[in-house]
Design a protein around this motif. Structure first.
Motif, PDB file in Angstrom:
ATOM      1  N   HIS A  36       0.832  -1.211   0.000  1.00 12.08           N
ATOM      2  CA  HIS A  36       0.000   0.000   0.000  1.00 12.08           C
ATOM      3  C   HIS A  36       0.865   1.259   0.000  1.00 12.08           C
ATOM      4  O   HIS A  36       0.593   2.211  -0.743  1.00 12.08           O
ATOM      5  N   SER A  83      -7.527 -11.437   1.918  1.00 15.38           N
ATOM      6  CA  SER A  83      -7.675 -11.926   0.548  1.00 15.38           C
ATOM      7  C   SER A  83      -9.025 -11.528  -0.028  1.00 15.38           C
ATOM      8  O   SER A  83      -9.211 -11.522  -1.241  1.00 15.38           O
ATOM      9  N   SER A  84      -9.979 -11.194   0.855  1.00 14.69           N
ATOM     10  CA  SER A  84     -11.271 -10.669   0.417  1.00 14.69           C
ATOM     11  C   SER A  84     -11.143  -9.169   0.187  1.00 14.69           C
ATOM     12  O   SER A  84     -10.726  -8.435   1.087  1.00 14.69           O
ATOM     13  N   PRO A  85     -11.498  -8.667  -1.000  1.00  7.40           N
ATOM     14  CA  PRO A  85     -11.371  -7.221  -1.265  1.00  7.40           C
ATOM     15  C   PRO A  85     -12.145  -6.366  -0.269  1.00  7.40           C
ATOM     16  O   PRO A  85     -11.674  -5.296   0.131  1.00  7.40           O
ATOM     17  N   LEU A 122     -10.236  -6.405   3.016  1.00  6.12           N
ATOM     18  CA  LEU A 122      -9.016  -5.608   2.842  1.00  6.12           C
ATOM     19  C   LEU A 122      -9.351  -4.129   2.962  1.00  6.12           C
ATOM     20  O   LEU A 122      -8.596  -3.351   3.561  1.00  6.12           O
ATOM     21  N   GLY A 123     -10.513  -3.730   2.419  1.00 10.05           N
ATOM     22  CA  GLY A 123     -10.951  -2.339   2.545  1.00 10.05           C
ATOM     23  C   GLY A 123     -11.189  -1.938   3.985  1.00 10.05           C
ATOM     24  O   GLY A 123     -10.944  -0.791   4.373  1.00 10.05           O
ATOM     25  N   ALA A 181     -13.573  -3.127  -6.804  1.00 12.16           N
ATOM     26  CA  ALA A 181     -13.674  -4.280  -5.910  1.00 12.16           C
ATOM     27  C   ALA A 181     -13.409  -3.827  -4.481  1.00 12.16           C
ATOM     28  O   ALA A 181     -12.500  -3.032  -4.222  1.00 12.16           O
ATOM     29  N   GLY A 182     -14.195  -4.333  -3.551  1.00  9.16           N
ATOM     30  CA  GLY A 182     -14.011  -3.979  -2.151  1.00  9.16           C
ATOM     31  C   GLY A 182     -14.807  -2.773  -1.711  1.00  9.16           C
ATOM     32  O   GLY A 182     -14.824  -2.454  -0.521  1.00  9.16           O
TER      33      GLY A 182
END
Length: 684
Positions: free
Chosen positions: A274, A327-329, A332-333, A558-559
């Motif tokens: 990031h 690993s899930s968008p 992760l957000g 995504a996310g």
């Protein structure tokens, strides 16, 4: 005392003004996804937000509503948050000015923080992270002012302001504590080494710190009054207050209730990625230069290493406790929002690095004007690049997706319905529209998750007239325990009203299946007594064109919550077709073939209407429905048409979702269908 004070304040003011001019036109004017709807509703109702309560942000939002009554609550909350973001960037600019004087490095620190993707994104909506950025910035200013102070009186003044700021900051977000555990011992040791710390002074600092925590008195006050139609928890007792402050219902020092498979190295690697992508390699290089050249600056060498220590402690601790699967968008957000606090330290280090690099080059090579001009050129080029890259994603001025999602759900509910909400998306969007905007006052919103807490019925039940609770709380696993009830009990006590579940029901309590059925109604499901007769064609007519939704599929990052809302609305279009297919799979005898044919017709109608852009699972479902119609009775459809439909959409699905776990079985089905079609062509 400080290098060029007037110039420092002028540059800081200019930075704040520029960031404000950038932020204000771009803020979101409607309710966003995530926690924003809940935070706005808590402020509007003078209730308590989710743990740890965020009393300071709640009160600031309430003040914003009073000052801007002509704006919607969501718009005024976003506007206030954006102003806090501008002040946060100004605080980082002033921090560098305190150490190095006004210059390009100071603008770089405040500017990069302001236009970096995460900081900019979360300054556009009503969220607590921007207020935390403001306190981080103020804490940095006070720390550097204390370090640069040249008298005991000044050090006393800055340490006292710092103690108050430490307390106030914890009234918003507890992650600030990870910076305070580095700053506080350093300040006390410095005072002790200078023989300026005495018992009275220590008590004074402690008193100011506790004074900063006074906004937390709002929590028990709100809970005791219990006038808010929506609020979280019961803080009327000391135990309840501590439960809320320590986030015991979420998990103390964790992001989620359940322990996930957290990999420290993977989390740190994600944070590094990031930093490289959002802050740039140049900023990270300047951070390294700050640590290297800061050691050569007499009187300032402690500052960069203090900032680095805060950054290190925060990153390690947060990565250890961030128990979510990145690993899930979407998850992760959730996690990456907390990286903004570490970004603030990185930005200040980069600003110091640029300032000290210019000074070092000037001492070594001369040509001071050239190095200063190069610094400004580098700063403006970097900021312009970041604005260009992030502007489109961070511009939320026309974003109405989540609010339109909520309005569509509310408009589809019959009068006087009970809506059992599940999750942040339907819960917070409907909550905001219902309580803050006055939409559909005839409805009753009951939160499925909150109904599992022992305080929910006793605190909020009185604000839900006409909703009957058969106990004090819903316990999905132990419904026989005293004062608990099951979902079946709840539904049985509310048969006089239509009940919907949005989105879905938890797996832990299947009791409702004994006496009730679940019929799809768009995003939601209607829960009806099991003996209610189902008329498939009537239900198809009732649910067709239920929503007016025009957003293209896969049209959001995504996310993002916008992507989740859009996906829910797209999948809602085929829920009736899926329900009919599933019903046919479970039944025997007369009507099975008819239900398969009805499901097939609906799927085909949807795919043809929205081709070529629609969710991949529609291809798979249409292919399955076509195959079932072929097997159980073709109706008016030819065998060739059904075989070709199954083959086409199975193949298209594998092209779009090649990693599906059932890919092998689908390929076997394709091979079998090809044989059947070949056999059909050979038949005279």
């Amino acid at each position: 005392m400080f290098a060029n004070q007037r110039g420092s304040w002028t540059l800081t003011g200019a930075t704040v003004a520029c960031v404000t001019a950038l932020y204000v036109p771009l803020v979101q004017r409607t309710v966003p996804g995530g926690d924003s709807g809940e935070l706005i509703t808590a402020a509007w109702e003078l209730g308590v937000a989710h743990p740890p309560g965020y009393p300071l942000y709640t009160l600031l939002l309430r003040l914003g509503f009073l000052m801007l009554p002509w704006l919607s609550p969501a718009h005024s909350a976003s506007l206030l948050t954006s102003l806090l973001g501008a002040l946060a960037s100004g605080a980082l600019c002033l921090t560098v000015c305190r150490v190095c004087g006004p210059g390009a490095g100071a603008v770089l620190a405040g500017g990069v923080m302001a236009v970096s993707r995460l900081s900019w994104q979360w300054a556009m909506v009503a969220e607590v992270f921007t207020l935390n950025n403001f306190f981080v910035g103020v804490l940095f200013v006070l720390t550097t002012s204390f370090h640069c102070a040249d008298s005991a009186a000044q050090r006393k003044k800055w340490s006292q302001w710092g103690a108050l700021c430490c307390g106030l900051g914890l009234c918003n977000q507890h992650t600030l504590l990870l910076y305070e555990v580095v700053i506080i011992p350093w300040v006390l040791l410095r005072l002790l080494s200078l023989r300026e710390l005495c018992g009275r002074g220590l008590l004074s600092l402690g008193g100011l710190f506790l004074g900063g925590l006074l906004p937390y008195l709002y929590l028990p006050l709100s809970s005791c009054l219990n006038t808010a139609r929506w609020s979280w928890g019961d803080q009327s007792s000391l135990l309840g207050l501590l439960t809320h402050l320590l986030r015991r219902e979420y998990g103390t020092f964790s992001l989620a209730k359940s322990e996930g498979n957290t990999n420290l190295a993977a989390m740190l690697h994600a944070q590094w990625d990031h930093s490289v992508a959002d802050l740039s390699v140049l900023v990270l290089v300047l951070c390294g230069l700050a640590l290297l050249l800061g050691s050569l600056e007499r009187g300032c060498r402690a500052v960069p290493w203090l900032l680095f220590s805060m950054l290190l402690v925060y990153s390690l601790f947060f990565s250890w406790r961030a128990n979510l699967d990145i690993s899930s968008p979407l998850l992760l957000g959730v996690v990456e929002r907390f990286w903004i606090q570490s970004d603030a330290a990185v930005c200040v280090l980069a600003g110091l690095g640029l300032s000290w690099t210019q000074a070092w080059l000037e001492r070594r090579l001369g040509w001071g004007t050239m190095w200063r001009a190069t610094g400004w050129l580098l700063t403006f080029a970097l900021l312009a690049t970041m604005v260009h890259n992030n502007y489109r994603e961070c511009d939320q001025s026309t974003n109405t997706v989540v609010e339109r999602f909520g309005r569509q759900l509310l408009s589809s509910a019959p009068p006087h319905s009970i809506i059992l909400t599940r999750g942040d998306l339907p819960g917070n969007s409907l909550r905001y529209l219902h309580y803050c905007q006055g939409e559909r006052p005839d409805l009753a919103l009951v939160d499925q998750e909150m109904m599992t807490y022992s305080w929910y019925v006793s605190r909020l039940g009185q604000h839900l007239p006409g909703v009957h609770f058969p106990g004090l709380w819903w316990h999905p696993a132990q419904t026989q325990e005293k004062n608990t009830f099951s979902l079946e009990h709840f539904l049985s006590h509310n048969t006089q009203r239509v009940v919907f579940a949005c989105i879905g029901l938890p797996d832990g309590d299947p009791s409702w299946e004994r006496s009730f059925s679940r019929w799809p109604l768009g995003v939601c499901d209607q829960l009806l007594p099991a003996h209610t007769h189902f008329h498939p064609e009537d239900w198809v007519r009732h649910t067709r064109d239920l929503y007016h939704w025009s957003e293209p599929h896969n049209s959001f990052p995504a996310g993002s919550w916008e992507r989740v809302a859009n996906e829910e609305m797209w999948q809602a279009r085929m829920k009736t077709a899926f329900f009919l297919f599933d019903l046919a799979e479970r039944m025997e005898g007369e009507g099975k073939a008819w239900l398969f044919e009805l499901s097939y017709s609906l799927y085909r109608e949807l795919v043809e209407a929205h081709s070529p852009s629609y969710p991949p699972n529609w291809d798979k479902n249409l292919a399955l429905a076509s195959e079932r119609v072929l097997r159980w009775g073709r109706g008016q459809h030819s065998a060739w048409t059904l075989l070709t439909c199954s083959l086409t959409h199975f193949s298209r699905y594998l092209e779009r979702e090649p990693s599906d776990p059932q890919a092998g079985a689908i390929r076997s089905s394709i091979a079998h269908l090809l044989q059947e079609r070949a056999r059909l062509t050979q038949t005279p």
